[in-house]
Design an enzyme around this catalytic site. Sequence first.
Site: not given
Ligand code: IPE
Ligand code: IPE
Ligand code: MG
Length: 242
Positions: A21, A39, A133
Amino acid sequence: MSIDIIKFDKSIPKHIAVIMDGNGRWAKKQGLVARLKGHEAGAETIRAVLRACDKTGVRYLTLYAFSTENWKRSKSEVAGLMELLRRFLIKNTDELIEKGIRLRAIGQIDRLPDQTRKELERSIEKSKNETKLDLILALSYGGRTEIVNCIRRISSIVKSGELNPEDISEETVKQNLYAPDVPDPELLIRTSGEMRISNFLLWQISYSEIYVTEILWPDFRENDFYEAIADYQKRLRRFGGV
Ligand code: IPE
Ligand code: IPE
Ligand code: MG
């Protein structure tokens, strides 16, 4: 700080699951308007974590790459993520195989756009004999959906008369999840500080140790992975005992 902080005479998790995240926040911090840049940077972190798994002997790595809830994001972000995954697979599959990595996926794979799904299936097929792995990508993954699917499967076995409801056990449930052969993760890592599970591996993490770091996923490095393992090694896992 380096790999030396890990004690190799103590238990190394066999399976580590990661909620990757913070990509969006990372992009914003860099002054980048496009979340996709975050990303893209995050995809590089995966390579670093794979190196760390190789050096420590972790056997299974599950990465939460796209949740069932992430479909709610803008069309362009979703499309960008799907294209990024496709390019990641094209660029990295041969190297994964060289390193003995078997690629797998859990989630609603049939919901992925055709081109991404086909590339994914190709990589899975090409790497299927690797044994060092297992890299398990959670894609269009939701823990609740996985459990609903599991209930449907078990119900149809019961309906066919092959199984009595009173014989349904925890093992029956495990056998009907997406990846029945994979042991539960001993360690769950979440980057970027959020203290929640976000619908990840609900059944499998019932006794996982949770490690949350403030570091944003694109900034997460090999050493941060070692630090998570070292922290895990200090925990006393009681499993309800004393
Ligand atoms: C969780 O992250 C999903 C992934 C890392 C793929 P999100 O950014 O979607 O989660 P929330 O919305 O903060 O709970
Ligand atoms: C995690 O990073 C990647 C996915 C959920 C696909 P985010 O896109 O949720 O990044 P933040 O949480 O907005 O910083
Ligand atoms: Mg996020």
